[in-house]
Design a protein around this motif. Structure first.
Motif, PDB file in Angstrom:
ATOM      1  N   LEU A  38       0.811  -1.217   0.000  1.00 32.78           N
ATOM      2  CA  LEU A  38       0.000   0.000   0.000  1.00 32.78           C
ATOM      3  C   LEU A  38       0.846   1.270   0.000  1.00 32.78           C
ATOM      4  O   LEU A  38       0.334   2.361  -0.255  1.00 32.78           O
ATOM      5  CB  LEU A  38      -0.909   0.021   1.227  1.00 32.78           C
ATOM      6  N   LEU A  39       2.128   1.146   0.305  1.00 35.18           N
ATOM      7  CA  LEU A  39       2.987   2.306   0.506  1.00 35.18           C
ATOM      8  C   LEU A  39       3.795   2.658  -0.728  1.00 35.18           C
ATOM      9  O   LEU A  39       4.311   1.778  -1.419  1.00 35.18           O
ATOM     10  CB  LEU A  39       3.965   2.022   1.658  1.00 35.18           C
ATOM     11  N   ALA A  40       3.943   3.967  -0.971  1.00 33.88           N
ATOM     12  CA  ALA A  40       4.883   4.422  -1.988  1.00 33.88           C
ATOM     13  C   ALA A  40       6.294   4.100  -1.503  1.00 33.88           C
ATOM     14  O   ALA A  40       6.547   4.044  -0.290  1.00 33.88           O
ATOM     15  CB  ALA A  40       4.738   5.924  -2.206  1.00 33.88           C
ATOM     16  N   GLU A  41       7.198   3.881  -2.421  1.00 28.50           N
ATOM     17  CA  GLU A  41       8.568   3.545  -2.023  1.00 28.50           C
ATOM     18  C   GLU A  41       9.196   4.631  -1.159  1.00 28.50           C
ATOM     19  O   GLU A  41       9.951   4.354  -0.238  1.00 28.50           O
ATOM     20  CB  GLU A  41       9.439   3.285  -3.252  1.00 28.50           C
ATOM     21  N   ASP A  42       8.843   5.892  -1.416  1.00 29.26           N
ATOM     22  CA  ASP A  42       9.417   7.018  -0.668  1.00 29.26           C
ATOM     23  C   ASP A  42       8.446   7.586   0.371  1.00 29.26           C
ATOM     24  O   ASP A  42       8.512   8.765   0.712  1.00 29.26           O
ATOM     25  CB  ASP A  42       9.877   8.115  -1.626  1.00 29.26           C
ATOM     26  N   VAL A  43       7.557   6.745   0.891  1.00 29.38           N
ATOM     27  CA  VAL A  43       6.592   7.190   1.902  1.00 29.38           C
ATOM     28  C   VAL A  43       7.310   7.894   3.057  1.00 29.38           C
ATOM     29  O   VAL A  43       8.440   7.540   3.411  1.00 29.38           O
ATOM     30  CB  VAL A  43       5.750   5.997   2.428  1.00 29.38           C
ATOM     31  N   VAL A  44       6.637   8.896   3.623  1.00 28.96           N
ATOM     32  CA  VAL A  44       7.163   9.613   4.780  1.00 28.96           C
ATOM     33  C   VAL A  44       6.141   9.487   5.904  1.00 28.96           C
ATOM     34  O   VAL A  44       4.947   9.726   5.701  1.00 28.96           O
ATOM     35  CB  VAL A  44       7.409  11.104   4.463  1.00 28.96           C
ATOM     36  N   TYR A  45       6.613   9.103   7.084  1.00 26.42           N
ATOM     37  CA  TYR A  45       5.786   8.987   8.289  1.00 26.42           C
ATOM     38  C   TYR A  45       6.302   9.982   9.300  1.00 26.42           C
ATOM     39  O   TYR A  45       7.506  10.002   9.595  1.00 26.42           O
ATOM     40  CB  TYR A  45       5.880   7.565   8.853  1.00 26.42           C
ATOM     41  N   GLU A  46       5.413  10.832   9.828  1.00 22.93           N
ATOM     42  CA  GLU A  46       5.823  11.855  10.789  1.00 22.93           C
ATOM     43  C   GLU A  46       4.981  11.805  12.056  1.00 22.93           C
ATOM     44  O   GLU A  46       3.772  11.574  11.998  1.00 22.93           O
ATOM     45  CB  GLU A  46       5.707  13.242  10.156  1.00 22.93           C
ATOM     46  N   LEU A  47       5.672  12.025  13.166  1.00 21.60           N
ATOM     47  CA  LEU A  47       5.068  12.134  14.491  1.00 21.60           C
ATOM     48  C   LEU A  47       5.416  13.523  15.032  1.00 21.60           C
ATOM     49  O   LEU A  47       6.475  13.707  15.630  1.00 21.60           O
ATOM     50  CB  LEU A  47       5.622  11.052  15.423  1.00 21.60           C
ATOM     51  N   ARG A 101      -1.878  10.966   2.845  1.00 15.37           N
ATOM     52  CA  ARG A 101      -1.892  11.505   1.481  1.00 15.37           C
ATOM     53  C   ARG A 101      -1.602  10.354   0.532  1.00 15.37           C
ATOM     54  O   ARG A 101      -0.753   9.499   0.830  1.00 15.37           O
ATOM     55  CB  ARG A 101      -0.855  12.608   1.307  1.00 15.37           C
ATOM     56  N   PHE A 102      -2.294  10.359  -0.597  1.00 15.25           N
ATOM     57  CA  PHE A 102      -2.129   9.309  -1.595  1.00 15.25           C
ATOM     58  C   PHE A 102      -1.454   9.868  -2.829  1.00 15.25           C
ATOM     59  O   PHE A 102      -1.637  11.033  -3.190  1.00 15.25           O
ATOM     60  CB  PHE A 102      -3.479   8.717  -2.012  1.00 15.25           C
ATOM     61  N   GLY A 103      -0.705   9.010  -3.496  1.00 14.05           N
ATOM     62  CA  GLY A 103      -0.071   9.365  -4.762  1.00 14.05           C
ATOM     63  C   GLY A 103      -0.728   8.630  -5.908  1.00 14.05           C
ATOM     64  O   GLY A 103      -1.867   8.162  -5.801  1.00 14.05           O
ATOM     65  N   ASP A 133     -10.821  10.186   0.421  1.00 14.56           N
ATOM     66  CA  ASP A 133     -11.142  10.478  -0.970  1.00 14.56           C
ATOM     67  C   ASP A 133      -9.913  10.120  -1.805  1.00 14.56           C
ATOM     68  O   ASP A 133      -8.963   9.529  -1.282  1.00 14.56           O
ATOM     69  CB  ASP A 133     -11.609  11.929  -1.173  1.00 14.56           C
ATOM     70  N   ALA A 134      -9.903  10.498  -3.065  1.00 10.65           N
ATOM     71  CA  ALA A 134      -8.809  10.099  -3.950  1.00 10.65           C
ATOM     72  C   ALA A 134      -7.464  10.696  -3.565  1.00 10.65           C
ATOM     73  O   ALA A 134      -6.416  10.128  -3.875  1.00 10.65           O
ATOM     74  CB  ALA A 134      -9.143  10.476  -5.392  1.00 10.65           C
ATOM     75  N   ALA A 135      -7.462  11.822  -2.862  1.00  8.33           N
ATOM     76  CA  ALA A 135      -6.212  12.498  -2.493  1.00  8.33           C
ATOM     77  C   ALA A 135      -5.632  12.024  -1.169  1.00  8.33           C
ATOM     78  O   ALA A 135      -4.455  12.209  -0.897  1.00  8.33           O
ATOM     79  CB  ALA A 135      -6.433  14.011  -2.430  1.00  8.33           C
TER      80      ALA A 135
END
Length: 120
Positions: free
Chosen positions: A22-31, A89-91, A65-67
């Motif tokens: 489900l994740l983009a290769e360059d996904v960013v996770y922030e806390l 956020r989705f790509g 939604d789609a975004a």
């Protein structure tokens, strides 16, 4: 089930390959509260896989939604229950490109506004 529902099902089920898909290769996770960031699919899956303790979650609400979208989930870790609000956020193709998670901490409100609010 949408992307966010599949995301949380994979996390709760410890289905790490499903999460990675489900994740983009360059996904960013922030806390933001701890000022921590994890960058990249492999690092983010590892972060979840190696998170300490026997934790579980229940998804309370999802808006998508789609975004992208947002979810409210309740996490249980070692007998303690806490809510978290997560923004996605989705790509292209609906892959998850960015995750920002907030873990609210309870606190007493400041004095002087008792006449304006209802405590629950």
């Amino acid at each position: 089930m949408g992307v966010i529902g599949r995301y949380w099902a994979a996390v709760e089920g410890r289905a790490w390959d499903d999460l990675a898909a489900l994740l983009a290769e360059d996904v960013v996770y922030e806390l933001p509260q701890t000022r921590e960031r994890v960058t990249g699919r492999d690092a983010y899956v590892r972060f979840n896989r190696e998170y300490p303790g026997d934790w579980h979650l229940t998804v309370d609400r999802v808006h998508e939604d789609a975004a992208g979208g947002a979810s409210w989930a309740t996490f249980t870790v070692g007998g303690e229950t806490m809510p978290a609000v997560t923004f996605f956020r989705f790509g292209a193709g609906g892959s998850v490109t960015h995750v920002t998670e907030f873990w609210p901490e309870p606190y007493d409100p400041p004095p002087g506004r008792e006449h304006l609010v209802e405590r629950y």
